[in-house]
Design an enzyme around this catalytic site. Structure first.
Site, PDB file in Angstrom:
ATOM      1  N   CYS A  69      14.712 -63.353 124.570  1.00 24.19           N
ATOM      2  CA  CYS A  69      14.319 -62.103 123.926  1.00 24.19           C
ATOM      3  C   CYS A  69      15.568 -61.348 123.485  1.00 24.19           C
ATOM      4  CB  CYS A  69      13.502 -61.251 124.891  1.00 24.19           C
ATOM      5  SG  CYS A  69      13.105 -59.611 124.251  1.00 24.19           S
ATOM      6  N   CYS A 118      15.759 -57.928 125.782  1.00 29.40           N
ATOM      7  CA  CYS A 118      15.961 -57.878 127.240  1.00 29.40           C
ATOM      8  C   CYS A 118      16.472 -59.186 127.830  1.00 29.40           C
ATOM      9  CB  CYS A 118      14.670 -57.459 127.938  1.00 29.40           C
ATOM     10  SG  CYS A 118      13.361 -58.723 127.893  1.00 29.40           S
ATOM     11  N   CYS A 125       7.465 -61.241 124.158  1.00 32.88           N
ATOM     12  CA  CYS A 125       8.185 -61.142 125.430  1.00 32.88           C
ATOM     13  C   CYS A 125       7.276 -60.472 126.456  1.00 32.88           C
ATOM     14  CB  CYS A 125       9.473 -60.336 125.261  1.00 32.88           C
ATOM     15  SG  CYS A 125      10.373 -60.105 126.821  1.00 32.88           S
ATOM     16  N   CYS A 169       9.311 -57.088 128.057  1.00 30.35           N
ATOM     17  CA  CYS A 169       9.560 -55.797 127.401  1.00 30.35           C
ATOM     18  C   CYS A 169       8.623 -55.509 126.240  1.00 30.35           C
ATOM     19  CB  CYS A 169      11.013 -55.721 126.921  1.00 30.35           C
ATOM     20  SG  CYS A 169      11.390 -56.763 125.476  1.00 30.35           S
ATOM     21  N   ASP A 194      32.121 -81.940 114.593  1.00 30.25           N
ATOM     22  CA  ASP A 194      31.606 -82.296 115.918  1.00 30.25           C
ATOM     23  C   ASP A 194      30.292 -83.054 115.746  1.00 30.25           C
ATOM     24  OD1 ASP A 194      30.664 -82.481 118.482  1.00 30.25           O
ATOM     25  OD2 ASP A 194      30.725 -80.338 118.904  1.00 30.25           O
TER      26      ASP A 194
END
Length: 451
Positions: free
Chosen positions: A209, A212, A231, A234, A359
């Protein structure tokens, strides 16, 4: 336009003419020469255009192409960078190619690399900015997804009057406090699951989230971290969608049928991820006053873009060339080819140059383990990092007796007519895709160049 800008533009246009008249073309050098003379030339070039910027990790090139086709249904003069040359010098070259027009305000639809958004908005104030998605990609260049998004935000902050059209299914795009007007698009094809509570697969990026830092939950997941998120800690959740995909009707390797706002559409390219690109283009079109039937016609007339499910005919073989560059995109392509009902051959090409990302560890997050379960009659691996992709497929369980290792892309092109299947899929990183296209061109299977 200042004298300096006029000189820079003249030099740029002359170099473009020379390159495309006597050599094989080029989309970067004219822009480099122009900005060398006048670093601020974009300011004068873009001031007479309504500019639409399209950026994000995956889907920029197709979204740009679809958006151009959609807008051409209503507007006569639409400038774009069709080759995917999306850094500052390529964008300057795009304006160098513009034809004189009597239109009061022509449109420029520009694919822009995430790190180059600020280099464009420093001089040009766009009318619309489209955010497709943010996934882990070329970490040596972009860093983590939050770093990538910050690069986009830094550019957007210079254009507070632009309308932002963003993928509402991507949690990160609803997390900032930009002053811009927001339009969100996304999938709402399973309203019956509105009360479900599920989590994304392990090792999925971007599921914390933004408010939060707790793990996000979902009512539905389209793929990766995209979906109807919320979420439970929150209350952060997906915003209200302004434009919704309401039904997926058919998914094939070469086409997708779906409904947006209840109206039927089709694009002649496979993959759920490409439906998102079409949805983004639809959203731009609607904001710009294009009607749904016109958009449907634009989608139907879409031509394949170089390297993006481009079909190349090699004798009696239908070769589909597909760009892959990160785990999420790779897994979506694997999903797409898994829908093929006929046997096919698989070619995997891996390079690790700057444009690919140096990479190659990202291939270990790709779901190659699905390949041995498909109806694949022959595997070939090649490219500059052929040892890496060969070993990855070996670990994935690809049988040795079906697996050929061939570093030379030219020899792979020569081998295609001998493959045991009519259909062939080539999955290639960017520079490998460019290289093998050149080999196809040298053999006369396609035209040279990418514009």
């Amino acid at each position: 336009m200042s004298i300096r800008s006029e000189i820079a533009t003249l030099v740029g246009k002359s170099s473009y003419w020379f390159l495309h008249t006597f050599l094989k073309g080029g989309s970067s050098l004219p822009g480099k020469l122009t900005t060398k003379i006048d670093p601020e030339v974009l300011k004068s070039m873009g001031q007479n255009y309504d500019v639409i910027i399209i950026t994000g990790t995956n889907g920029k090139t197709l979204t740009t192409a679809l958006t151009v086709q959609v807008l051409k249904q209503k507007y006569q003069n639409v400038l774009t960078n069709p080759s995917g040359s999306n850094m500052e010098q390529g964008i300057v070259t795009t304006f160098l190619t513009a034809k004189n027009t009597k239109d009061a305000k022509p449109i420029a639809v520009l694919e822009v690399d995430e790190a180059n958004v600020i280099k464009v908005t420093k001089y040009i104030k766009p009318k619309i900015m489209v955010f497709t998605n943010i996934f882990r990609d070329q970490m040596d260049r972009y860093g983590e997804i939050y770093t990538t998004y910050q690069k986009i935000l830094d550019g957007a902050k210079l254009a507070p009057d632009a309308t932002i059209i963003a993928n509402g299914d991507a949690p990160i795009f609803h997390s900032d406090d930009l002053p811009n007007k927001r339009i969100f698009y996304g999938f709402n094809d399973h309203p019956e699951l509105a009360n479900e509570d599920i989590k994304a697969q392990p090792n999925t990026d971007g599921v914390l989230c933004p408010k939060c830092q707790n793990i996000l939950h979902y009512h539905t997941i389209t793929y990766s971290n995209l979906g109807d998120y919320f979420c439970p800690n929150c209350g952060y959740k997906r915003p209200r969608l302004d434009f919704e995909l309401t039904k997926v009707n058919e998914l094939l390797p070469t086409s997708s049928k779906f409904d947006i706002e209840g109206d039927p559409f089709q694009i002649d390219i496979g993959g759920v991820y490409n439906i998102y690109n079409a949805l983004a283009a639809y959203s731009v079109g609607r904001i710009m006053g294009v009607k749904p039937p016109q958009i449907a016609e634009a989608f139907h007339s879409n031509e394949h873009i170089f390297g993006r499910q481009e079909i190349i005919h090699v004798g009696d073989k239908d070769v589909t060339l597909i760009l892959v560059k990160n785990p999420v995109g790779l897994n979506q392509v694997i999903d797409m080819i898994s829908t093929d009902r006929e046997p096919f051959s698989f070619i995997g090409l891996l390079n690790a140059n700057y444009a690919d990302g140096i990479d190659t560890s990202w291939i270990w997050d790709g779901d190659f383990e699905r390949l041995p379960k498909m109806n694949i009659k022959k595997f070939i691996t090649g490219g500059e990092r052929y040892k890496d992709i060969t070993f990855r497929l070996k670990i994935a369980g690809v049988p040795d007796d079906l697996h050929e290792v061939q570093p030379s892309l030219e020899k792979i092109v020569n081998e295609i007519p001998n493959l045991p299947t009519k259909k062939v899929y080539i999955l290639a990183t960017y520079t490998a895709m460019i290289q093998i296209r050149n080999d196809f061109a040298n053999k006369g299977y396609i035209k040279k160049g990418i514009e």
